[in-house]
Write a protein that holds these residues in place. Structure first.
Motif, PDB file in Angstrom:
ATOM      1  N   ALA A  93      -3.316  17.858 -30.200  1.00 15.21           N
ATOM      2  CA  ALA A  93      -2.422  16.964 -30.934  1.00 15.21           C
ATOM      3  C   ALA A  93      -2.553  15.510 -30.487  1.00 15.21           C
ATOM      4  CB  ALA A  93      -0.980  17.438 -30.787  1.00 15.21           C
ATOM      5  N   PHE A  94      -2.683  15.263 -29.172  1.00 12.41           N
ATOM      6  CA  PHE A  94      -2.760  13.871 -28.729  1.00 12.41           C
ATOM      7  C   PHE A  94      -4.123  13.271 -29.020  1.00 12.41           C
ATOM      8  CE2 PHE A  94      -3.295  10.463 -25.589  1.00 12.41           C
ATOM      9  CZ  PHE A  94      -2.229   9.675 -25.973  1.00 12.41           C
ATOM     10  N   ASN A  95      -5.156  14.102 -28.907  1.00 17.09           N
ATOM     11  CA  ASN A  95      -6.495  13.659 -29.250  1.00 17.09           C
ATOM     12  C   ASN A  95      -6.537  13.142 -30.695  1.00 17.09           C
ATOM     13  OD1 ASN A  95      -9.576  15.072 -30.031  1.00 17.09           O
ATOM     14  ND2 ASN A  95      -9.309  13.408 -28.576  1.00 17.09           N
ATOM     15  N   ILE A  96      -5.814  13.822 -31.572  1.00 18.70           N
ATOM     16  CA  ILE A  96      -5.748  13.399 -32.965  1.00 18.70           C
ATOM     17  C   ILE A  96      -5.148  11.995 -33.064  1.00 18.70           C
ATOM     18  CG2 ILE A  96      -4.545  13.832 -35.145  1.00 18.70           C
ATOM     19  CD1 ILE A  96      -4.891  16.804 -34.609  1.00 18.70           C
ATOM     20  N   TYR A  97      -4.133  11.706 -32.213  1.00 22.44           N
ATOM     21  CA  TYR A  97      -3.507  10.382 -32.240  1.00 22.44           C
ATOM     22  C   TYR A  97      -4.534   9.301 -31.923  1.00 22.44           C
ATOM     23  CZ  TYR A  97      -1.068   6.302 -30.500  1.00 22.44           C
ATOM     24  OH  TYR A  97      -0.677   5.005 -30.283  1.00 22.44           O
ATOM     25  N   VAL A  98      -5.319   9.508 -30.856  1.00 24.63           N
ATOM     26  CA  VAL A  98      -6.290   8.477 -30.473  1.00 24.63           C
ATOM     27  C   VAL A  98      -7.324   8.300 -31.577  1.00 24.63           C
ATOM     28  CG1 VAL A  98      -7.825   7.685 -28.664  1.00 24.63           C
ATOM     29  CG2 VAL A  98      -5.920   9.138 -28.075  1.00 24.63           C
ATOM     30  N   ALA A  99      -7.798   9.427 -32.139  1.00 28.90           N
ATOM     31  CA  ALA A  99      -8.792   9.331 -33.207  1.00 28.90           C
ATOM     32  C   ALA A  99      -8.196   8.629 -34.439  1.00 28.90           C
ATOM     33  CB  ALA A  99      -9.303  10.715 -33.573  1.00 28.90           C
ATOM     34  N   LEU A 130      -0.079  -2.814 -40.280  1.00 30.44           N
ATOM     35  CA  LEU A 130       1.313  -2.514 -39.917  1.00 30.44           C
ATOM     36  C   LEU A 130       1.710  -1.130 -40.430  1.00 30.44           C
ATOM     37  CD1 LEU A 130       2.980  -5.979 -40.480  1.00 30.44           C
ATOM     38  CD2 LEU A 130       2.643  -4.806 -38.323  1.00 30.44           C
ATOM     39  N   ALA A 131       1.318  -0.816 -41.671  1.00 30.97           N
ATOM     40  CA  ALA A 131       1.655   0.508 -42.217  1.00 30.97           C
ATOM     41  C   ALA A 131       0.973   1.595 -41.396  1.00 30.97           C
ATOM     42  CB  ALA A 131       1.218   0.594 -43.680  1.00 30.97           C
ATOM     43  N   GLY A 132      -0.294   1.356 -41.045  1.00 33.37           N
ATOM     44  CA  GLY A 132      -1.041   2.353 -40.269  1.00 33.37           C
ATOM     45  C   GLY A 132      -0.438   2.558 -38.889  1.00 33.37           C
ATOM     46  N   LEU A 133      -0.013   1.448 -38.250  1.00 31.30           N
ATOM     47  CA  LEU A 133       0.579   1.564 -36.912  1.00 31.30           C
ATOM     48  C   LEU A 133       1.890   2.343 -36.986  1.00 31.30           C
ATOM     49  CD1 LEU A 133      -0.011  -1.904 -35.267  1.00 31.30           C
ATOM     50  CD2 LEU A 133      -1.041   0.265 -34.674  1.00 31.30           C
ATOM     51  N   LEU A 134       2.705   2.038 -38.002  1.00 37.17           N
ATOM     52  CA  LEU A 134       3.959   2.783 -38.155  1.00 37.17           C
ATOM     53  C   LEU A 134       3.644   4.266 -38.331  1.00 37.17           C
ATOM     54  CD1 LEU A 134       6.974   2.929 -38.490  1.00 37.17           C
ATOM     55  CD2 LEU A 134       6.702   2.411 -40.900  1.00 37.17           C
ATOM     56  N   GLY A 135       2.628   4.554 -39.150  1.00 36.17           N
ATOM     57  CA  GLY A 135       2.249   5.945 -39.371  1.00 36.17           C
ATOM     58  C   GLY A 135       1.819   6.633 -38.097  1.00 36.17           C
ATOM     59  N   SER A 136       0.977   5.980 -37.316  1.00 33.72           N
ATOM     60  CA  SER A 136       0.502   6.685 -36.121  1.00 33.72           C
ATOM     61  C   SER A 136       1.586   6.768 -35.058  1.00 33.72           C
ATOM     62  CB  SER A 136      -0.782   6.065 -35.584  1.00 33.72           C
ATOM     63  OG  SER A 136      -0.705   4.688 -35.563  1.00 33.72           O
ATOM     64  N   LEU A 137       2.519   5.788 -35.032  1.00 34.68           N
ATOM     65  CA  LEU A 137       3.611   5.912 -34.053  1.00 34.68           C
ATOM     66  C   LEU A 137       4.561   7.042 -34.430  1.00 34.68           C
ATOM     67  CD1 LEU A 137       4.432   2.276 -33.025  1.00 34.68           C
ATOM     68  CD2 LEU A 137       3.581   4.122 -31.607  1.00 34.68           C
TER      69      LEU A 137
END
Lengths: 94, 514, 237
Positions: free
Chosen positions: B136-142, B171-178
């Motif tokens: 799950a965390f690996n997916i976050y970095v990718a 900004l939208a992408g960062l909100l999504g990944s956070l």
């Protein structure tokens, strides 16, 4: 309430505050700051999760997350600066 | 061939594109770099082809697992491949190969090239990582590599419009990944593991896992641009350079959709509910209607194609109600629904990439992409317009294209599972697509009203001669190839649908089992 | 949501209240769920403790970052590279490569600062080296050391009013050194042990230090590049 639970809840609150400011703040710089605050909220939740068992894995996740946040902030700021440069060059108000 | 050899291919899909990124960053040359990148893309394509063929032979329906660092899950990080991910990797590297050839001919400015290639390889690395990820965390970095590389590629255009679109996308992408990361943090808090297979075994239906699935879903929906969260997509996809637009629409939004499928149907099916599945389907149906209507109203070619992406992404979400209904009533149409959606993803990827490339060609020659200024353009660039029209056939879903088979499969599922209302959305979306595709074709092939003809179309020089830049042959050839593949896909249906692992045996449990 | 990027007027009050209510509802739901779910699971702390002796380092966080979950750290350095590529000054290595340094547009520097920086810089470099070394057993490591080195770099370039020319080949090599060494070590050890990034136990400590040293240099160079990229383009306001 245990100490780590207090920190977990504070982390979630920071996330919420950041979310509100990201949507409602008018200026780009404020939005970038708001995203960073959201990130800090998640990191705080992770550190608080690690605390009772002194689990190193969330610490490693937070360190990775900080580097990612630095990189993303740098990219956002550079885009912001270039937009301003171009608009200053063409004489239009930002 | 053993499954060990199959697994040993996996780390190369991550390390080779990373090395290609490093080489093209350190040695940004003109010609030699283009040759190097084309060769690297060919190597990636052959590796992913080998991977798909090995999976197709079907030694092990559960796919293969590779332990990075030799530790193995849950302490270490695993790579995992099954039929679904092998097909997605094949799709990614196949389209990336054609787009690499296109990009080599498209970027004439060496400064842009020097930035484009490293970012391009990093984007491909991220996509491969996501399809191989089992952590799950690996997916976050990718996800972050994918998001930041996409943003930087959109910003490559350098205009204020493109930079603003890139910043909004960022900004939208960062909100999504956070949001996604918050979900991962909640999951780790409850279950103490990050490995997806281990999570799948532990997740219970309880409030915290609902909350985790909720924020993960919102994050990934933002990245996939499903209807209410699609606000960033049209401007970002419409203001990027042509090969980048093609990659963003054909590949990048599909990666986050893939993750949604993994989380909803494989890792956390116990935390999902009937109403959640129906809601995702309803949002998808709304996206089909709203996206198509916006595409019909848009005045710029690139915007039309970008809004069409919003609409076509809606179809993907019909998977959830179609797979969900039978699952909850104990019958198993689930595998067929997954196959249909994978088929749809592949058909849409080729058609949409072809469309963005042919629009890029038009923009390259004419200098703009305003619809009203394109009268009779087909006379001057027949191959690119043919590519657009053929891709449009697949997008509308006319036989014998890939799009037709995909929609046919979806229609059958909707009828078989007794949910006829989704069939209405599928058919209505096809009609609306026909409207916006024929609107463009009508302008482009309109010969009667040709007072705009050669002189009005191109920027007229002082002496009256037209100054249309020559279109490199490679550019129209790439667009045409992609469009032809989108049609030919219609004939390969039996082969594609027989890839094992695409038909999930049940809801959960295909992760990590040999 | 982001349609009006950087407008100076705030959103209408009503819209703001709706946003606030939505964010508050979401947050309070999450808080309630976390609160009633109780204490967190024990996580992977037990696994890490059992395998720590095999990792080649004593600090569990470093063991997780650079051995157990080294793949994440590899990708993390790739994230830095994405932004490096986006911010690196345009131009190829062949063109614009005459100088090692480019000058910054700055005013005069007072002699006091010059003298103080001269004292400070070597100390910070030594501390950075210590942080890198101590990461094996106590908190520290590549990012901390790299951040300190970058700070030294910023200090010195402000004093000298010069920045390294990131178009030159050596500077570019420095920017990718961390990632390159990481991948190459990962591939080379796989010849010996059969798995990507699977360090042989006896050499794990040395290899981790090697990777961290290269990563420190790259992180420092990347942060310096971020600074110079933003300082050069700062809008005149």
């Amino acid at each position: 309430m245990t100490q780590d639970m207090l920190y977990s809840i504070c982390g979630l609150l920071l996330f919420g505050i950041g979310l509100y400011r990201l949507i409602a703040a008018p200026r780009i710089l404020l939005k970038v700051l708001a995203v960073n605050i959201q990130g800090v909220g998640v990191f705080m939740l992770l550190v608080a999760t690690a605390y009772p068992h002194s689990d190193p894995v969330p610490h490693a996740m937070v360190l990775t997350g900080i580097v990612v946040a630095v990189a993303a902030t740098a990219l956002a700021l550079s885009l912001y600066c270039r937009i301003h440069e171009l608009q200053a060059g063409s004489g239009t108000e930002p | 061939m053993s499954s060990l050899q199959l697994a040993s291919l996996l780390p190369w899909l991550v390390s080779l594109p990373l090395l290609a990124a490093i080489v093209s960053f350190v040695l940004p040359g003109g010609r030699s770099c283009r040759w190097f990148c084309s060769a690297a893309a060919a190597i990636h394509l052959s590796i992913s082809m080998a991977l798909l063929l090995l999976i197709k032979r079907g030694m092990d329906a559960g796919g293969a697992v590779y332990n990075i660092g030799g530790w193995g899950a849950p302490l270490g990080i695993d790579l995992h491949v099954d039929g679904f991910s092998a097909l997605m990797i094949m799709l990614t590297n196949g389209i990336a190969f054609i787009l690499t050839l296109y990009g080599a001919a498209y970027f004439t400015d060496t400064r842009k090239q020097a930035r484009f290639w490293p970012l391009w390889w990093l984007l491909i690395t991220a996509l491969n990582c996501l399809y191989l990820a089992a952590d799950a965390f690996n997916i976050y970095v990718a996800l972050e590599i994918m998001g930041l590389a996409s943003v930087a590629l959109v910003a490559l255009q350098g205009t204020v419009v493109a930079l603003r679109a890139a910043l909004r996308y960022l900004l939208a992408g960062l909100l999504g990944s956070l949001c996604y990361l918050l979900g991962v943090a909640l999951l780790y808090r409850s279950y103490g593991v990050l490995d997806l297979a281990a999570l799948g075994q532990r997740v219970l239906s309880e409030p915290l896992s609902w909350a985790a699935l909720g924020v993960i879903t919102v994050g990934l929906l933002l990245k996939t641009a499903l209807l209410p969260l699609h606000f960033w997509l049209p401007s970002a996809h419409a203001s990027a350079p042509a090969p980048v637009s093609a990659a963003l629409s054909a590949l990048v939004v599909k990666a986050s959709f893939y993750l949604l499928v993994v989380f909803w149907l494989e890792v956390m099916p116990s935390a999902t509910s009937y109403h959640g599945l129906q809601l995702l389907g309803a949002l998808g149906a709304a996206a089909i209607v709203v996206g198509s209507l916006q595409a019909i109203r848009a005045q710029r070619l690139k915007l039309i194609v970008a809004y069409s992406t919003v609409a076509q992404l809606g179809y993907l979400f019909l998977l959830f109600p179609l797979v969900g209904e039978p699952l909850h009533s104990g019958n198993s149409l689930g595998g067929a629904a997954i196959s249909a959606i994978i088929y749809f993803i592949i058909a849409h990827a080729f058609a949409k990439a072809a469309m963005f490339l042919s629009v890029g060609n038009i923009q390259h020659v004419v200098g703009h992409d305003k619809l009203t200024g394109l009268n009779a353009i087909a006379r001057y660039m027949p191959l690119s317009l043919a590519a657009f029209a053929i891709a449009g056939v697949s997008l509308i879903g006319l036989p014998p294209s890939g799009g037709f088979i995909a929609k046919w499969l979806l229609l059958n599922l909707a009828i078989d599972s007794g949910q006829w209302w989704w069939a209405v959305a599928i058919l209505g979306g096809g009609l609306l697509a026909a409207v916006y595709v024929f609107r463009v074709i009508n302008f482009a092939f309109n010969d009667a009203d040709s007072q705009l003809g050669a002189d009005g179309l191109f920027n007229t020089q002082g002496d009256g001669s037209t100054a249309a830049p020559r279109l490199p042959r490679m550019l129209s050839a790439c667009a045409f190839t992609l469009a032809v593949v989108a049609i030919v896909l219609g004939f390969t249906a039996p082969w594609l649908l027989s890839v094992p692992g695409v038909s999930f045996p049940g809801a959960a449990g295909s992760w990590g089992q040999p | 949501m982001f349609n009006e990027l950087d407008s100076t007027k705030p959103l209408p009050v009503g819209v703001r209240w709706v946003c606030a209510a939505g964010a508050a509802a979401l947050t309070l739901t999450l808080v309630a769920m976390v609160f009633f779910a109780g204490a967190p699971a024990s996580g992977l702390s037990g696994e890490v403790a059992t395998r720590l002796p095999q990792s080649g380092v004593e600090n569990p966080v470093t063991a997780v970052l650079l051995n157990f979950r080294s793949y994440d750290t590899l990708l993390e350095i790739a994230v830095l590279l994405v932004v490096v590529v986006a911010l690196v000054p345009a131009g190829t290595t062949s063109a614009n490569s005459a100088d090692w340094f480019t000058s910054l547009r700055l005013g005069a520097v007072d002699p006091m600062s010059v003298g103080f920086a001269g004292l400070l810089a070597p100390i910070i470099v030594v501390v950075a080296g210590y942080l890198l070394w101590v990461g094996a057993s106590r908190p520290g490591g590549a990012f901390q050391a790299g951040a300190l080195l970058a700070a030294t770099g910023i200090l010195l370039s402000l004093i000298a009013r010069q920045m390294p020319n990131f178009c030159r080949l050596p500077a570019r090599l420095l920017l990718v050194a961390g990632l390159l060494v990481f991948i190459l070590v990962g591939l080379i050890v796989s010849l010996a042990t059969g798995a990507f990034l699977h360090f042989p136990q006896d050499f794990a400590g040395v290899l981790i230090l090697l990777i961290e040293a290269a990563a420190t240099l790259s992180i420092a160079a990347a942060l310096l590049l971020f600074y110079s990229g933003l300082a050069q383009t700062e809008p005149a306001r």
